[in-house]
Write a protein that holds these residues in place. Sequence first.
Motif, PDB file in Angstrom:
ATOM      1  N   HIS A  81       9.381   1.674  -2.583  1.00  6.25           N
ATOM      2  CA  HIS A  81       9.624   0.231  -2.419  1.00  6.25           C
ATOM      3  C   HIS A  81      11.070  -0.062  -2.024  1.00  6.25           C
ATOM      4  O   HIS A  81      11.651  -1.048  -2.459  1.00  6.25           O
ATOM      5  N   GLU A  82      11.624   0.795  -1.189  1.00  7.72           N
ATOM      6  CA  GLU A  82      12.974   0.604  -0.665  1.00  7.72           C
ATOM      7  C   GLU A  82      12.867  -0.032   0.719  1.00  7.72           C
ATOM      8  O   GLU A  82      11.860   0.141   1.408  1.00  7.72           O
ATOM      9  N   PRO A  83      13.874  -0.768   1.163  1.00  2.66           N
ATOM     10  CA  PRO A  83      13.812  -1.380   2.502  1.00  2.66           C
ATOM     11  C   PRO A  83      13.896  -0.342   3.605  1.00  2.66           C
ATOM     12  O   PRO A  83      14.493   0.717   3.438  1.00  2.66           O
ATOM     13  N   TYR A  84      13.312  -0.670   4.743  1.00  4.02           N
ATOM     14  CA  TYR A  84      13.393   0.175   5.935  1.00  4.02           C
ATOM     15  C   TYR A  84      14.854   0.304   6.359  1.00  4.02           C
ATOM     16  O   TYR A  84      15.340   1.395   6.622  1.00  4.02           O
ATOM     17  N   SER A  85      15.528  -0.824   6.439  1.00  2.00           N
ATOM     18  CA  SER A  85      16.966  -0.873   6.734  1.00  2.00           C
ATOM     19  C   SER A  85      17.500  -2.193   6.194  1.00  2.00           C
ATOM     20  O   SER A  85      16.730  -3.095   5.861  1.00  2.00           O
ATOM     21  N   SER A  86      18.805  -2.318   6.151  1.00  2.00           N
ATOM     22  CA  SER A  86      19.390  -3.560   5.635  1.00  2.00           C
ATOM     23  C   SER A  86      19.147  -4.739   6.571  1.00  2.00           C
ATOM     24  O   SER A  86      19.015  -5.877   6.124  1.00  2.00           O
ATOM     25  N   THR A  87      19.045  -4.481   7.853  1.00  2.00           N
ATOM     26  CA  THR A  87      18.824  -5.571   8.809  1.00  2.00           C
ATOM     27  C   THR A  87      17.351  -5.817   9.094  1.00  2.00           C
ATOM     28  O   THR A  87      16.993  -6.861   9.631  1.00  2.00           O
ATOM     29  N   ASN A  88      16.486  -4.872   8.741  1.00  2.00           N
ATOM     30  CA  ASN A  88      15.048  -5.002   8.987  1.00  2.00           C
ATOM     31  C   ASN A  88      14.290  -4.367   7.816  1.00  2.00           C
ATOM     32  O   ASN A  88      13.673  -3.314   7.959  1.00  2.00           O
ATOM     33  N   PRO A  89      14.307  -5.027   6.653  1.00  2.00           N
ATOM     34  CA  PRO A  89      13.738  -4.410   5.457  1.00  2.00           C
ATOM     35  C   PRO A  89      12.237  -4.114   5.542  1.00  2.00           C
ATOM     36  O   PRO A  89      11.754  -3.198   4.893  1.00  2.00           O
ATOM     37  N   ASP A  90      11.499  -4.865   6.353  1.00  2.00           N
ATOM     38  CA  ASP A  90      10.055  -4.663   6.490  1.00  2.00           C
ATOM     39  C   ASP A  90       9.699  -3.979   7.803  1.00  2.00           C
ATOM     40  O   ASP A  90       8.600  -4.157   8.320  1.00  2.00           O
ATOM     41  N   GLY A  91      10.580  -3.158   8.324  1.00  2.00           N
ATOM     42  CA  GLY A  91      10.391  -2.547   9.630  1.00  2.00           C
ATOM     43  C   GLY A  91       9.483  -1.329   9.671  1.00  2.00           C
ATOM     44  O   GLY A  91       9.379  -0.680  10.707  1.00  2.00           O
ATOM     45  N   PHE A  92       8.810  -1.024   8.576  1.00  2.00           N
ATOM     46  CA  PHE A  92       7.916   0.132   8.584  1.00  2.00           C
ATOM     47  C   PHE A  92       6.789  -0.081   9.576  1.00  2.00           C
ATOM     48  O   PHE A  92       6.256  -1.181   9.703  1.00  2.00           O
ATOM     49  N   ARG A  93       6.438   0.985  10.263  1.00  2.00           N
ATOM     50  CA  ARG A  93       5.344   0.906  11.230  1.00  2.00           C
ATOM     51  C   ARG A  93       4.012   1.197  10.550  1.00  2.00           C
ATOM     52  O   ARG A  93       3.953   1.677   9.421  1.00  2.00           O
ATOM     53  N   LYS A  94       2.964   0.916  11.261  1.00  2.00           N
ATOM     54  CA  LYS A  94       1.616   1.103  10.728  1.00  2.00           C
ATOM     55  C   LYS A  94       1.392   2.541  10.275  1.00  2.00           C
ATOM     56  O   LYS A  94       0.784   2.781   9.230  1.00  2.00           O
ATOM     57  N   ILE A  95       1.877   3.518  11.036  1.00  2.00           N
ATOM     58  CA  ILE A  95       1.669   4.919  10.677  1.00  2.00           C
ATOM     59  C   ILE A  95       2.347   5.252   9.353  1.00  2.00           C
ATOM     60  O   ILE A  95       1.814   6.015   8.547  1.00  2.00           O
ATOM     61  N   HIS A  96       3.508   4.684   9.090  1.00  2.00           N
ATOM     62  CA  HIS A  96       4.178   4.916   7.808  1.00  2.00           C
ATOM     63  C   HIS A  96       3.274   4.452   6.672  1.00  2.00           C
ATOM     64  O   HIS A  96       3.064   5.166   5.687  1.00  2.00           O
ATOM     65  N   ARG A  97       2.737   3.252   6.815  1.00  2.00           N
ATOM     66  CA  ARG A  97       1.883   2.672   5.770  1.00  2.00           C
ATOM     67  C   ARG A  97       0.584   3.462   5.613  1.00  2.00           C
ATOM     68  O   ARG A  97       0.113   3.683   4.499  1.00  2.00           O
ATOM     69  N   GLN A  98       0.009   3.894   6.730  1.00  2.00           N
ATOM     70  CA  GLN A  98      -1.254   4.640   6.661  1.00  2.00           C
ATOM     71  C   GLN A  98      -1.084   5.982   5.968  1.00  2.00           C
ATOM     72  O   GLN A  98      -1.951   6.392   5.186  1.00  2.00           O
ATOM     73  N   VAL A  99      -0.001   6.679   6.244  1.00  2.00           N
ATOM     74  CA  VAL A  99       0.228   7.980   5.612  1.00  2.00           C
ATOM     75  C   VAL A  99       0.446   7.815   4.110  1.00  2.00           C
ATOM     76  O   VAL A  99      -0.161   8.521   3.302  1.00  2.00           O
ATOM     77  N   VAL A 100       1.281   6.880   3.715  1.00  2.00           N
ATOM     78  CA  VAL A 100       1.546   6.667   2.291  1.00  2.00           C
ATOM     79  C   VAL A 100       0.265   6.233   1.571  1.00  2.00           C
ATOM     80  O   VAL A 100      -0.052   6.739   0.492  1.00  2.00           O
ATOM     81  N   GLU A 101      -0.486   5.337   2.174  1.00  2.00           N
ATOM     82  CA  GLU A 101      -1.738   4.889   1.576  1.00  2.00           C
ATOM     83  C   GLU A 101      -2.728   6.052   1.423  1.00  2.00           C
ATOM     84  O   GLU A 101      -3.387   6.189   0.386  1.00  2.00           O
ATOM     85  N   ALA A 102      -2.822   6.887   2.437  1.00  2.92           N
ATOM     86  CA  ALA A 102      -3.734   8.037   2.376  1.00  2.92           C
ATOM     87  C   ALA A 102      -3.359   8.960   1.221  1.00  2.92           C
ATOM     88  O   ALA A 102      -4.228   9.414   0.469  1.00  2.92           O
ATOM     89  N   ARG A 103      -2.098   9.246   1.079  1.00  2.43           N
ATOM     90  CA  ARG A 103      -1.669  10.153   0.008  1.00  2.43           C
ATOM     91  C   ARG A 103      -1.897   9.527  -1.363  1.00  2.43           C
ATOM     92  O   ARG A 103      -2.245  10.209  -2.312  1.00  2.43           O
ATOM     93  N   GLU A 104      -1.702   8.227  -1.480  1.00  3.34           N
ATOM     94  CA  GLU A 104      -1.952   7.572  -2.767  1.00  3.34           C
ATOM     95  C   GLU A 104      -3.433   7.602  -3.123  1.00  3.34           C
ATOM     96  O   GLU A 104      -3.785   7.574  -4.294  1.00  3.34           O
ATOM     97  N   LYS A 105      -4.296   7.679  -2.116  1.00  2.04           N
ATOM     98  CA  LYS A 105      -5.742   7.781  -2.345  1.00  2.04           C
ATOM     99  C   LYS A 105      -6.197   9.227  -2.500  1.00  2.04           C
ATOM    100  O   LYS A 105      -7.380   9.489  -2.699  1.00  2.04           O
ATOM    101  N   GLY A 106      -5.276  10.170  -2.341  1.00  3.68           N
ATOM    102  CA  GLY A 106      -5.615  11.584  -2.485  1.00  3.68           C
ATOM    103  C   GLY A 106      -6.206  12.211  -1.232  1.00  3.68           C
ATOM    104  O   GLY A 106      -6.776  13.296  -1.296  1.00  3.68           O
ATOM    105  N   LEU A 107      -6.083  11.545  -0.090  1.00  2.11           N
ATOM    106  CA  LEU A 107      -6.593  12.086   1.162  1.00  2.11           C
ATOM    107  C   LEU A 107      -5.585  13.077   1.744  1.00  2.11           C
ATOM    108  O   LEU A 107      -4.382  12.968   1.508  1.00  2.11           O
ATOM    109  N   SER A 108      -6.071  14.016   2.535  1.00  2.00           N
ATOM    110  CA  SER A 108      -5.156  15.000   3.116  1.00  2.00           C
ATOM    111  C   SER A 108      -4.418  14.409   4.323  1.00  2.00           C
ATOM    112  O   SER A 108      -4.954  13.583   5.056  1.00  2.00           O
ATOM    113  N   VAL A 109      -3.194  14.864   4.477  1.00  2.00           N
ATOM    114  CA  VAL A 109      -2.356  14.495   5.621  1.00  2.00           C
ATOM    115  C   VAL A 109      -1.845  15.790   6.229  1.00  2.00           C
ATOM    116  O   VAL A 109      -1.358  16.669   5.513  1.00  2.00           O
ATOM    117  N   VAL A 110      -1.961  15.897   7.557  1.00  2.00           N
ATOM    118  CA  VAL A 110      -1.538  17.105   8.259  1.00  2.00           C
ATOM    119  C   VAL A 110      -0.540  16.726   9.346  1.00  2.00           C
ATOM    120  O   VAL A 110      -0.771  15.782  10.106  1.00  2.00           O
TER     121      VAL A 110
END
Length: 138
Positions: A81-110
């Motif tokens: 829950h840290e900001p992406y950057s000081s000037t763009n705290p919500d700058g995470f891209r969709k792929i960042h969110r998808q990977v983190v969500e997958a790992r939190e659900k226990g899905l494999s990431v390669v």
Amino acid sequence: MRSVDRLRRRGAFRTEVGAMPADEAEHWFEDETPVGIDLDRPGIFEWRIEKTGTYIATSKETTIRKRLKNYKKRFRQLRNHEPYSSTNPDGFRKIHRQVVEAREKGLSVVFAAIENCSPEDVAERRRYWIGVRGTLNV
């Protein structure tokens, strides 16, 4: 590159509430980069997420290794829950969110580097790989 870096790795991802240490992000995905791909050169790589799809990414201005390091940093920031950057705290891209969500659900990431190519050819090669297997590049 050390041969141990080429080994497929899978480690635990912290699912309980709390911060993910920087070194933990090193071990929660499998690395299926084939022997012969040089992570210290530009090229094309992919993130494969179980039950989600494949995202094709590039390293044009830098090396695949540096881009991988940056992705791991972004995953850790998002998970903690840290900001992406000081000037763009919500700058995470969709792929960042998808990977983190997958790992939190226990899905494999390669992660897999697919090919090395010159910076001039990166865009063309990325389009090719998106057409072949880039289901999340929309």
